[in-house]
Write a protein that holds these residues in place. Structure first.
Motif, PDB file in Angstrom:
ATOM      1  N   MET A 283       0.857  -1.177   0.000  1.00  0.00           N
ATOM      2  CA  MET A 283       0.000   0.000   0.000  1.00  0.00           C
ATOM      3  C   MET A 283       0.898   1.233   0.000  1.00  0.00           C
ATOM      4  O   MET A 283       1.843   1.338   0.769  1.00  0.00           O
ATOM      5  N   LYS A 284       0.562   2.161  -0.831  1.00  0.00           N
ATOM      6  CA  LYS A 284       1.346   3.390  -0.911  1.00  0.00           C
ATOM      7  C   LYS A 284       0.999   4.302   0.250  1.00  0.00           C
ATOM      8  O   LYS A 284      -0.089   4.222   0.826  1.00  0.00           O
ATOM      9  N   ALA A 285       1.944   5.160   0.584  1.00  0.00           N
ATOM     10  CA  ALA A 285       1.788   6.056   1.738  1.00  0.00           C
ATOM     11  C   ALA A 285       0.520   6.905   1.632  1.00  0.00           C
ATOM     12  O   ALA A 285      -0.208   7.062   2.623  1.00  0.00           O
ATOM     13  N   LYS A 286       0.242   7.435   0.469  1.00  0.00           N
ATOM     14  CA  LYS A 286      -0.928   8.294   0.292  1.00  0.00           C
ATOM     15  C   LYS A 286      -2.219   7.534   0.605  1.00  0.00           C
ATOM     16  O   LYS A 286      -3.113   8.053   1.279  1.00  0.00           O
ATOM     17  N   GLN A 287      -2.323   6.301   0.158  1.00  0.00           N
ATOM     18  CA  GLN A 287      -3.510   5.491   0.418  1.00  0.00           C
ATOM     19  C   GLN A 287      -3.604   5.113   1.890  1.00  0.00           C
ATOM     20  O   GLN A 287      -4.688   5.120   2.478  1.00  0.00           O
ATOM     21  N   MET A 288      -2.458   4.800   2.511  1.00  0.00           N
ATOM     22  CA  MET A 288      -2.455   4.455   3.932  1.00  0.00           C
ATOM     23  C   MET A 288      -2.939   5.652   4.768  1.00  0.00           C
ATOM     24  O   MET A 288      -3.756   5.493   5.676  1.00  0.00           O
ATOM     25  N   ILE A 289      -2.455   6.834   4.434  1.00  0.00           N
ATOM     26  CA  ILE A 289      -2.875   8.038   5.164  1.00  0.00           C
ATOM     27  C   ILE A 289      -4.366   8.267   4.987  1.00  0.00           C
ATOM     28  O   ILE A 289      -5.076   8.579   5.949  1.00  0.00           O
ATOM     29  N   LYS A 290      -4.874   8.099   3.780  1.00  0.00           N
ATOM     30  CA  LYS A 290      -6.311   8.254   3.527  1.00  0.00           C
ATOM     31  C   LYS A 290      -7.112   7.249   4.338  1.00  0.00           C
ATOM     32  O   LYS A 290      -8.120   7.600   4.964  1.00  0.00           O
ATOM     33  N   ASN A 291      -6.669   5.989   4.352  1.00  0.00           N
ATOM     34  CA  ASN A 291      -7.372   4.957   5.114  1.00  0.00           C
ATOM     35  C   ASN A 291      -7.404   5.297   6.601  1.00  0.00           C
ATOM     36  O   ASN A 291      -8.437   5.128   7.259  1.00  0.00           O
ATOM     37  N   GLU A 292      -6.284   5.755   7.132  1.00  0.00           N
ATOM     38  CA  GLU A 292      -6.219   6.099   8.554  1.00  0.00           C
ATOM     39  C   GLU A 292      -7.117   7.292   8.870  1.00  0.00           C
ATOM     40  O   GLU A 292      -7.801   7.308   9.899  1.00  0.00           O
ATOM     41  N   MET A 293      -7.146   8.273   8.003  1.00  0.00           N
ATOM     42  CA  MET A 293      -8.020   9.428   8.234  1.00  0.00           C
ATOM     43  C   MET A 293      -9.483   9.025   8.106  1.00  0.00           C
ATOM     44  O   MET A 293     -10.324   9.466   8.900  1.00  0.00           O
ATOM     45  N   ASP A 294      -9.794   8.179   7.149  1.00  0.00           N
ATOM     46  CA  ASP A 294     -11.173   7.692   6.994  1.00  0.00           C
ATOM     47  C   ASP A 294     -11.623   6.928   8.244  1.00  0.00           C
ATOM     48  O   ASP A 294     -12.768   7.073   8.683  1.00  0.00           O
ATOM     49  N   LEU A 295     -10.729   6.128   8.807  1.00  0.00           N
ATOM     50  CA  LEU A 295     -11.054   5.401  10.034  1.00  0.00           C
ATOM     51  C   LEU A 295     -11.383   6.383  11.155  1.00  0.00           C
ATOM     52  O   LEU A 295     -12.395   6.241  11.847  1.00  0.00           O
ATOM     53  N   ARG A 296     -10.543   7.378  11.345  1.00  0.00           N
ATOM     54  CA  ARG A 296     -10.787   8.365  12.396  1.00  0.00           C
ATOM     55  C   ARG A 296     -12.088   9.114  12.172  1.00  0.00           C
ATOM     56  O   ARG A 296     -12.850   9.335  13.101  1.00  0.00           O
ATOM     57  N   MET A 297     -12.359   9.483  10.933  1.00  0.00           N
ATOM     58  CA  MET A 297     -13.585  10.226  10.647  1.00  0.00           C
ATOM     59  C   MET A 297     -14.819   9.350  10.845  1.00  0.00           C
ATOM     60  O   MET A 297     -15.860   9.843  11.287  1.00  0.00           O
ATOM     61  N   SER A 298     -14.721   8.056  10.554  1.00  0.00           N
ATOM     62  CA  SER A 298     -15.877   7.183  10.782  1.00  0.00           C
ATOM     63  C   SER A 298     -16.179   7.085  12.277  1.00  0.00           C
ATOM     64  O   SER A 298     -17.343   7.008  12.675  1.00  0.00           O
ATOM     65  N   ILE A 299     -15.147   7.124  13.099  1.00  0.00           N
ATOM     66  CA  ILE A 299     -15.352   7.110  14.550  1.00  0.00           C
ATOM     67  C   ILE A 299     -15.935   8.441  15.003  1.00  0.00           C
ATOM     68  O   ILE A 299     -16.935   8.485  15.721  1.00  0.00           O
ATOM     69  N   VAL A 300     -15.330   9.540  14.593  1.00  0.00           N
ATOM     70  CA  VAL A 300     -15.784  10.874  15.002  1.00  0.00           C
ATOM     71  C   VAL A 300     -17.221  11.132  14.555  1.00  0.00           C
ATOM     72  O   VAL A 300     -17.990  11.779  15.266  1.00  0.00           O
ATOM     73  N   ASN A 301     -17.606  10.618  13.414  1.00  0.00           N
ATOM     74  CA  ASN A 301     -18.959  10.847  12.894  1.00  0.00           C
ATOM     75  C   ASN A 301     -20.013   9.944  13.528  1.00  0.00           C
ATOM     76  O   ASN A 301     -21.211  10.130  13.281  1.00  0.00           O
ATOM     77  N   ASP A 302     -19.588   9.003  14.343  1.00  0.00           N
ATOM     78  CA  ASP A 302     -20.528   8.102  15.005  1.00  0.00           C
ATOM     79  C   ASP A 302     -21.218   8.832  16.160  1.00  0.00           C
ATOM     80  O   ASP A 302     -20.558   9.356  17.068  1.00  0.00           O
ATOM     81  N   LYS A 303     -22.538   8.865  16.131  1.00  0.00           N
ATOM     82  CA  LYS A 303     -23.310   9.605  17.140  1.00  0.00           C
ATOM     83  C   LYS A 303     -23.022   9.106  18.564  1.00  0.00           C
ATOM     84  O   LYS A 303     -22.822   9.900  19.483  1.00  0.00           O
ATOM     85  N   GLU A 304     -22.978   7.805  18.742  1.00  0.00           N
ATOM     86  CA  GLU A 304     -22.730   7.248  20.081  1.00  0.00           C
ATOM     87  C   GLU A 304     -21.345   7.636  20.593  1.00  0.00           C
ATOM     88  O   GLU A 304     -21.173   7.952  21.767  1.00  0.00           O
ATOM     89  N   PHE A 305     -20.363   7.615  19.701  1.00  0.00           N
ATOM     90  CA  PHE A 305     -19.016   8.037  20.092  1.00  0.00           C
ATOM     91  C   PHE A 305     -19.035   9.486  20.575  1.00  0.00           C
ATOM     92  O   PHE A 305     -18.444   9.813  21.609  1.00  0.00           O
ATOM     93  N   ARG A 306     -19.701  10.358  19.839  1.00  0.00           N
ATOM     94  CA  ARG A 306     -19.749  11.774  20.232  1.00  0.00           C
ATOM     95  C   ARG A 306     -20.446  11.959  21.568  1.00  0.00           C
ATOM     96  O   ARG A 306     -20.000  12.745  22.411  1.00  0.00           O
ATOM     97  N   LEU A 307     -21.526  11.226  21.803  1.00  0.00           N
ATOM     98  CA  LEU A 307     -22.223  11.332  23.090  1.00  0.00           C
ATOM     99  C   LEU A 307     -21.323  10.867  24.233  1.00  0.00           C
ATOM    100  O   LEU A 307     -21.278  11.504  25.299  1.00  0.00           O
ATOM    101  N   GLN A 308     -20.614   9.781  24.020  1.00  0.00           N
ATOM    102  CA  GLN A 308     -19.695   9.282  25.044  1.00  0.00           C
ATOM    103  C   GLN A 308     -18.528  10.249  25.250  1.00  0.00           C
ATOM    104  O   GLN A 308     -18.063  10.438  26.381  1.00  0.00           O
ATOM    105  N   ALA A 309     -18.065  10.869  24.182  1.00  0.00           N
ATOM    106  CA  ALA A 309     -16.964  11.822  24.279  1.00  0.00           C
ATOM    107  C   ALA A 309     -17.356  13.019  25.141  1.00  0.00           C
ATOM    108  O   ALA A 309     -16.554  13.524  25.934  1.00  0.00           O
ATOM    109  N   VAL A 310     -18.587  13.474  25.005  1.00  0.00           N
ATOM    110  CA  VAL A 310     -19.082  14.577  25.834  1.00  0.00           C
ATOM    111  C   VAL A 310     -19.042  14.178  27.304  1.00  0.00           C
ATOM    112  O   VAL A 310     -18.598  14.950  28.167  1.00  0.00           O
TER     113      VAL A 310
END
Length: 74
Positions: free
Chosen positions: A1-28
């Motif tokens: 996997m190329k670095a650019k794709q790995m970085i995109k995958n890692e950012m997508d993973l983080r954004m999927s967590i951040v965009n999860d409603k339950e995660f945000r409620l727990q974070a509060v």
């Protein structure tokens, strides 16, 4: 996997967590327990959420990547 794709995958993973409603409620709740004020939360919530997502991923990396696998980021 190329670095650019790995970085995109890692950012997508983080954004999927951040965009999860339950995660945000727990974070509060965690932020409240840590003593953050509503103003501190409102002024910094994007960075706080990303920090918390990073911490979850770090823990997951030490725990057989179950979260990563469940979310399809394996």
């Amino acid at each position: 996997m190329k670095a650019k794709q790995m970085i995109k995958n890692e950012m997508d993973l983080r954004m999927s967590i951040v965009n999860d409603k339950e995660f945000r409620l727990q974070a509060v709740e965690v932020a409240k327990k840590l003593g953050l004020t509503a103003q501190e939360w409102n002024e910094n919530k994007a960075m706080i959420l990303l920090f918390m997502a990073n911490e979850m991923i770090s823990m997951d990396n030490k725990n057989e990547s179950k979260l990563r696998n469940k979310l399809g980021f394996n």
